[in-house]
Design an enzyme around this catalytic site. Structure first.
Site, PDB file in Angstrom:
ATOM      1  CG  LEU A  66      -2.149  -0.810   1.288  1.00  0.00           C
ATOM      2  CD1 LEU A  66      -2.779  -0.785   2.675  1.00  0.00           C
ATOM      3  CD2 LEU A  66      -2.999  -0.927   0.088  1.00  0.00           C
ATOM      4  CG  ASN A  90       9.227  -0.645  13.536  1.00  0.00           C
ATOM      5  OD1 ASN A  90       8.455  -1.093  12.622  1.00  0.00           O
ATOM      6  ND2 ASN A  90      10.651  -0.859  13.496  1.00  0.00           N
ATOM      7  NE  ARG A  98       5.594  12.107   5.717  1.00  0.00           N
ATOM      8  CZ  ARG A  98       6.580  11.719   6.564  1.00  0.00           C
ATOM      9  NH1 ARG A  98       6.841  12.554   7.481  1.00  0.00           N
ATOM     10  NH2 ARG A  98       7.452  10.655   6.339  1.00  0.00           N
ATOM     11  CB  ALA A 130      15.754   6.048  18.348  1.00  0.00           C
ATOM     12  CG  ASP A 161      16.217  -2.626  17.193  1.00  0.00           C
ATOM     13  OD1 ASP A 161      15.709  -1.618  17.605  1.00  0.00           O
ATOM     14  OD2 ASP A 161      16.880  -2.673  16.296  1.00  0.00           O
TER      15      ASP A 161
END
Length: 359
Positions: A66, A90, A98, A130, A161
């Protein structure tokens, strides 16, 4: 036939990048959730890293392309949100907003959608870079890792992570169980500070600043670290007096009978233990100590560890991967390979069964 997984009937949308987000949703997919990985045209960037890398984080999912910057892409996302339980993303906070991937933006499609935002410093924490190693440096992990006389050191894997992925999966499920939609935030910084629990508490309450000790020694327990042996290194982790007594009997040492005494006389204890362990190999010490219930292991390489633990390795199509760490009685995941880009040939929304959100 494999029984349905505990998360069967749960649909999760993932707008994931690289490691943290995809790891979170893969854990859910392994437990039976339907995970639709929404990828941009051209595919999620980790496809470029390598096939085995992508497979290690994206098995058991479906892929749907998409363009979320387009009106058509956002409309299609809304149709999916209307029939899903959760959406996990994430990205930088500005990108999340946005692209309209917050609860406030998506609740018009589904009041009970759970939106999980994984960021570096929180949705209101800004867009500073980050990445995993940056967070380990920023939260004190690197400063307390390594030899005292050497430079700060980073672990050999992406601990920030992976840990954030676990926390995000937990937060997502907790909000689904609550029966309410809403926004869930999980940041790499907060997760790593949380994982420094007793180290942070010692500083906050006792003023004890973390310090590096040789061979990764524990700050409280003695002896609890790596030791050189006649051949190889041994991890020995003695946390209470019963372990110590058993070790002394096997290793032929004595003294330092209480935990408090061992902590107060750390250097003397380590000298005695080091001398004893030099009399045999790491592999032999492991074989001698483990039957006594003493926590000990020879240091292995990852290939050696995988060869010693074949039950941890699964087949997902043509890929061999480490399976889910979550074992549910009576259920074994049917491991499927990672999806080809946009392979999810979805039915029109009107023809799809609605996700059951009654639980």
């Amino acid at each position: 036939m494999t029984p349905s997984g505990p998360l069967s009937g749960i649909r999760v949308l993932e707008v994931g990048v690289m490691l943290a987000g995809p790891y979170a949703t893969m854990l859910l997919a392994d437990l039976g959730a339907e995970v639709i990985k929404i990828e941009p045209p051209g595919g999620e960037i980790s496809r470029q890293v390598g096939e085995s890398y992508f497979a290690s984080l994206n098995r058991n999912k479906r892929s749907l392309v998409l363009d979320l910057t387009s009106e058509a892409g956002r409309a299609r996302l809304g149709e999916l949100v209307a029939r899903s339980h959760a959406l996990l993303v994430n990205m930088k906070p500005s990108a999340i907003r946005r692209l309209g991937l917050t609860y406030e933006a998506l609740r018009r499609y589904n009041e009970r959608i759970v939106c999980v935002a994984m960021t570096g410093f929180g949705l209101d924490g800004g867009d500073d870079p980050a990445f995993d190693y940056v967070i380990q440096a920023a939260t004190g992990v690197a400063a307390m890792t390594g030899d005292p006389d050497g430079p700060p050191t980073l672990p050999g894997y992406s601990s920030a992570d992976n840990s954030t992925g676990l926390a995000a999966a937990l937060g997502l499920l907790a909000q689904i169980v609550s029966g309410r939609g809403g926004q869930v935030e999980v940041s790499l910084r907060d997760v790593m500070l949380s994982q420094l629990n007793y180290r942070a508490a010692a500083w906050l309450n006792d003023g004890a600043e973390p310090r590096r000790l040789p061979f990764g020694a524990h700050s409280y327990y003695v002896p609890a670290q790596l030791f050189a042996t006649a051949d190889g290194y041994l991890a020995l982790f003695i946390t209470h007096d019963g372990f110590w007594r058993s070790f002394c009997a096997e290793a032929g040492v004595s003294g330092f009978e209480t935990m408090a005494e061992r902590a107060a006389r750390r250097d003397e204890v380590l000298a005695v233990v080091s001398a004893a362990l030099q009399r045999d190999t790491a592999a032999n010490w492991e074989a001698r100590l483990r039957p006594l219930g003493i926590p000990a292991a020879a240091v292995r390489t990852l290939p050696e560890a995988l060869r010693a633990t074949p039950e941890a390795v699964v087949d997902a199509g043509r890929f061999r991967l480490v399976g889910s760490p979550i074992r549910v009685a009576g259920y074994r995941p049917d491991y499927r390979p990672p999806p080809e880009l946009n392979e999810y040939a979805e039915q029109p929304a009107a023809e799809q069964p609605a996700a059951d959100q009654s639980s």
